[in-house]
Design an enzyme around this catalytic site. Structure first.
Site, PDB file in Angstrom:
ATOM      1  NE  ARG A  55      55.469  16.783  94.113  1.00  0.00           N
ATOM      2  CZ  ARG A  55      56.836  17.314  95.365  1.00  0.00           C
ATOM      3  NH1 ARG A  55      56.741  18.021  94.183  1.00  0.00           N
ATOM      4  NH2 ARG A  55      56.872  16.952  96.031  1.00  0.00           N
ATOM      5  CE1 TYR A 110      34.262  23.284  81.751  1.00  0.00           C
ATOM      6  CE2 TYR A 110      36.452  23.281  82.899  1.00  0.00           C
ATOM      7  CZ  TYR A 110      35.956  22.711  82.940  1.00  0.00           C
ATOM      8  OH  TYR A 110      35.420  22.018  83.819  1.00  0.00           O
ATOM      9  CG  ASP A 182      41.886  24.948  76.314  1.00  0.00           C
ATOM     10  OD1 ASP A 182      42.145  23.975  75.975  1.00  0.00           O
ATOM     11  OD2 ASP A 182      41.556  25.494  77.591  1.00  0.00           O
ATOM     12  CE  LYS A 207      37.231  17.334  78.981  1.00  0.00           C
ATOM     13  NZ  LYS A 207      38.099  17.902  79.368  1.00  0.00           N
TER      14      LYS A 207
HETATM   15  N1  LCS Z   1      39.285  23.084  78.237  1.00  0.00           N
HETATM   16  C1  LCS Z   1      38.725  23.223  77.712  1.00  0.00           C
HETATM   17  C2  LCS Z   1      38.260  23.816  76.386  1.00  0.00           C
HETATM   18  C3  LCS Z   1      37.349  22.254  78.080  1.00  0.00           C
HETATM   19  O1  LCS Z   1      36.403  22.172  77.741  1.00  0.00           O
HETATM   20  C4  LCS Z   1      38.027  22.494  79.517  1.00  0.00           C
HETATM   21  C5  LCS Z   1      37.063  20.488  80.095  1.00  0.00           C
HETATM   22  C6  LCS Z   1      39.124  21.711  80.528  1.00  0.00           C
HETATM   23  C7  LCS Z   1      40.117  22.190  80.023  1.00  0.00           C
HETATM   24  C8  LCS Z   1      40.086  21.249  81.781  1.00  0.00           C
HETATM   25  O2  LCS Z   1      39.797  20.886  81.318  1.00  0.00           O
HETATM   26  P1  LCS Z   1      39.776  18.728  82.181  1.00  0.00           P
HETATM   27  O3  LCS Z   1      40.979  19.982  84.091  1.00  0.00           O
HETATM   28  O4  LCS Z   1      38.950  18.875  83.098  1.00  0.00           O
HETATM   29  O5  LCS Z   1      40.421  18.198  82.115  1.00  0.00           O
HETATM   30  N2  LCS Z   1      36.287  20.715  79.679  1.00  0.00           N
HETATM   31  C9  LCS Z   1      34.764  20.245  79.522  1.00  0.00           C
HETATM   32  C10 LCS Z   1      33.549  19.787  79.423  1.00  0.00           C
HETATM   33  O6  LCS Z   1      33.186  21.541  78.822  1.00  0.00           O
HETATM   34  N3  LCS Z   1      32.522  18.770  80.377  1.00  0.00           N
HETATM   35  O7  LCS Z   1      33.390  19.097  81.317  1.00  0.00           O
HETATM   36  C11 LCS Z   1      34.382  19.461  81.216  1.00  0.00           C
END
Ligand code: LCS
Length: 391
Positions: A55, A110, A182, A207
Site C-alpha cells: 500500500r 466527468y 485531468d 482508459k
Molecule cells: N476522469 C475522467 C475524464 C473520466 O472520464 C473518468 C471516468 C474518471 C476521471 C474516473 O476514472 P475511473 O475512476 O473510472 O478510472 N470516466 C468514465 C466515463 O466517461 N464513463 O465511464 C467512466
C-alpha cells in the site's frame, strides 16, 4: 545523448530493471517485503527509500516501472499509482485542500468528479465552485482569497470543451493556487499539461493508458514536492493500484503512440462524416474548424484524440434509436478502449448533474458520446451511416 522520442519512451522508459535477465518486467505479486535486519526496517519506516508494504509507494517494482514510464511520458518528476482515476482525485484533494479552502473547478467535467467535488468534498468544509474555464474573465471572477486549487478537464467530458492550460496555470500561480489537470482524454501523447504550466496531472488509466478496456486504475504525476504531499493521503485512503493492473498499464503504454494515432485518425473521419450528415445538428470534436476552441486546441495539443460527441436531430428518442441500431459499436460507458464505445451522457455518465446545469453546458438529451476505437475506419463509418438511416 538527446532524449529519446515519445514512441521510444513508450517502449523503453521504466523497463529493464529486471533480475535474471527477464526481458519483460515481471509482476511482483507480493503484499509485503522481508527486511535484511531490524535496522534496515527502521530506516525504511523512518523515510529511507525502499519497499516495505504494497500500500506504500513505491508499491512494487512493477508499479515503480509503470510510474517511471508514465513520468517520462508526462514530463513529471514523480508519480503515484491508484486503484482508479477517482482514487487519484480523492488523494489529490485530500492532500491539497483542507476545511475552509476553495476549489475552482471547470464546470464541464466527468460526472463522478462532479459528484466528488459537489457532494463529498463540501461535507468536509471545502468550498467548491464550478465555472466556465474556457472564459478567462469568468475564471478571474471566480477566484477567492481562499482558492487553493484550480481543476481542469481538457478536453472535457463529454462536450470536448478546451481550456487554456498555460494561461490558467499563470492565473493559478498569481493567486497562490495550484493547477491540476485531468489528462484522461488527451493522454500525454497529445498533450503534456505539466510542460504547459500545470502543477499536477491526474488520469484514469482505465482508459487509454490501459487501452484495452480490461482494467481499472488511476495515476497522478507531478513534481516531487506535490507527490510527497500526496503520499500520506494515498496510503491512508488505501486506493493503491493492484500489481496486475500496474503491469497491464506498463504494457498498455508500450503501444500508446500507435493506438492514439489510430484513435485520432478514425475520430477525425467520423467527426467529418457526422458533421456533414443531415440528421446530425452538432459535432463536438476539437479537430473540426467549427469547434469553438479549435485554434487553442491546435496550439496546446499535438492532435485531437479519439473522443467526440454529437447531437442527433430529434433529441433523446432519435439518440436512443441510433444507439440501439449500432451493430459494431457497443453501448457502454468508459472510453479509450481499442473498440468503439457509444454512450448517452444525460442518462449515463452525467446523470448525476442537475438537468438545468447539464442543459446550460450543452449536455443535452440528444447528445451521444463516442469513444472511437482502432477498428478499420470504413467499418465504423458504415455502422453509423446505417444507424442514422434507422432513426
Ligand atoms: N476522469 C475522467 C475524464 C473520466 O472520464 C473518468 C471516468 C474518471 C476521471 C474516473 O476514472 P475511473 O475512476 O473510472 O478510472 N470516466 C468514465 C466515463 O466517461 N464513463 O465511464 C467512466
Amino acid at each position: 545523448m538527446k532524449e529519446p522520442g515519445f514512441g521510444t519512451r513508450c517502449v523503453h522508459a521504466g523497463e529493464g530493471h529486471n533480475p535474471y535477465g527477464a526481458h519483460a518486467t515481471p509482476i511482483y505479486q507480493t503484499s509485503t517485503y522481508v527486511f535484511d535486519n531490524a535496522e534496515q526496517a527502521a530506516e525504511i519506516f523512518s523515510g529511507a527509500s525502499g519497499y516495505r508494504y504494497i500500500r506504500s509507494a513505491p508499491n512494487t517494482p512493477t508499479h515503480a516501472a509503470f510510474i517511471e514510464k508514465i513520468c517520462s511520458l508526462e514530463g513529471g518528476e514523480a508519480g503515484l499509482a491508484f486503484s482508479s482515476g477517482m482514487a487519484a482525485e480523492i488523494a489529490l484533494v485530500l492532500s491539497m485542500l483542507k476545511k475552509g479552502d476553495h476549489l475552482l473547478s471547470t464546470n464541464i467535467i466527468y460526472g463522478g468528479t462532479f459528484g466528488l467535488f459537489s457532494s463529498l468534498m463540501t461535507k468536509f468544509g471545502i468550498e467548491v465552485s464550478f465555472v466556465d474555464t474556457t472564459n478567462e474573465e469568468i475564471i478571474r471572477r471566480g477566484l477567492q482569497e481562499n482558492t487553493k486549487m484550480i481543476f481542469l478537464e481538457s478536453p472535457a467530458n463529454p462536450t470536448m470543451a478546451i481550456s487554456d492550460i498555460s494561461l490558467i496555470g499563470k492565473i493559478a500561480r498569481d493567486a497562490g493556487a495550484i493547477l491540476a489537470v485531468d489528462n484522461t482524454f488527451a493522454t500525454p501523447y497529445f498533450q503534456r499539461p505539466l510542460c504547459l504550466g500545470a502543477d499536477v496531472v491526474v488520469e484514469s488509466c482505465t482508459k487509454y493508458i490501459g487501452g484495452h478496456g480490461d482494467l481499472l486504475g488511476g495515476v497522478a504525476v507531478a513534481g516531487r514536492e506535490i507527490i510527497q504531499k500526496m503520499k500520506r493521503p494515498a496510503v491512508l485512503a488505501g486506493g493503491t493500484m493492484g500489481t496486475h493492473e500496474a503491469w497491464l498499464c506498463l504494457r498498455g503504454l508500450k503501444t500508446l503512440h500507435l493506438r492514439m494515432e489510430r484513435h485520432a485518425k478514425n475520430a477525425m473521419q467520423l467527426a467529418q462524416f457526422l458533421h456533414s450528415h443531415p440528421r446530425v445538428s452538432r459535432v463536438n470534436y476539437p479537430g473540426l474548424a467549427s469547434h469553438p476552441q479549435h485554434a487553442l486546441a491546435s496550439r496546446q495539443m499535438s492532435g485531437w484524440g479519439g473522443m467526440l460527441s454529437f447531437e442527433v436531430k430529434g433529441g433523446i428518442d432519435a439518440g436512443q434509436r441510433l444507439m440501439n441500431s449500432l451493430k459494431l459499436c457497443s453501448l457502454a460507458v468508459s472510453l479509450g478502449s481499442v473498440d468503439t464505445l457509444v454512450e448517452h451522457p444525460a442518462s449515463m455518465t452525467h446523470a448525476v448533474m442537475p438537468r438545468e446545469m447539464r442543459e446550460s453546458l450543452g449536455i443535452s438529451d440528444g447528445l451521444v458520446r463516442v469513444s472511437v476505437g482502432i477498428e478499420d475506419e470504413e467499418d465504423i463509418l458504415q455502422d453509423f451511416a446505417e444507424g442514422l438511416e434507422k432513426i
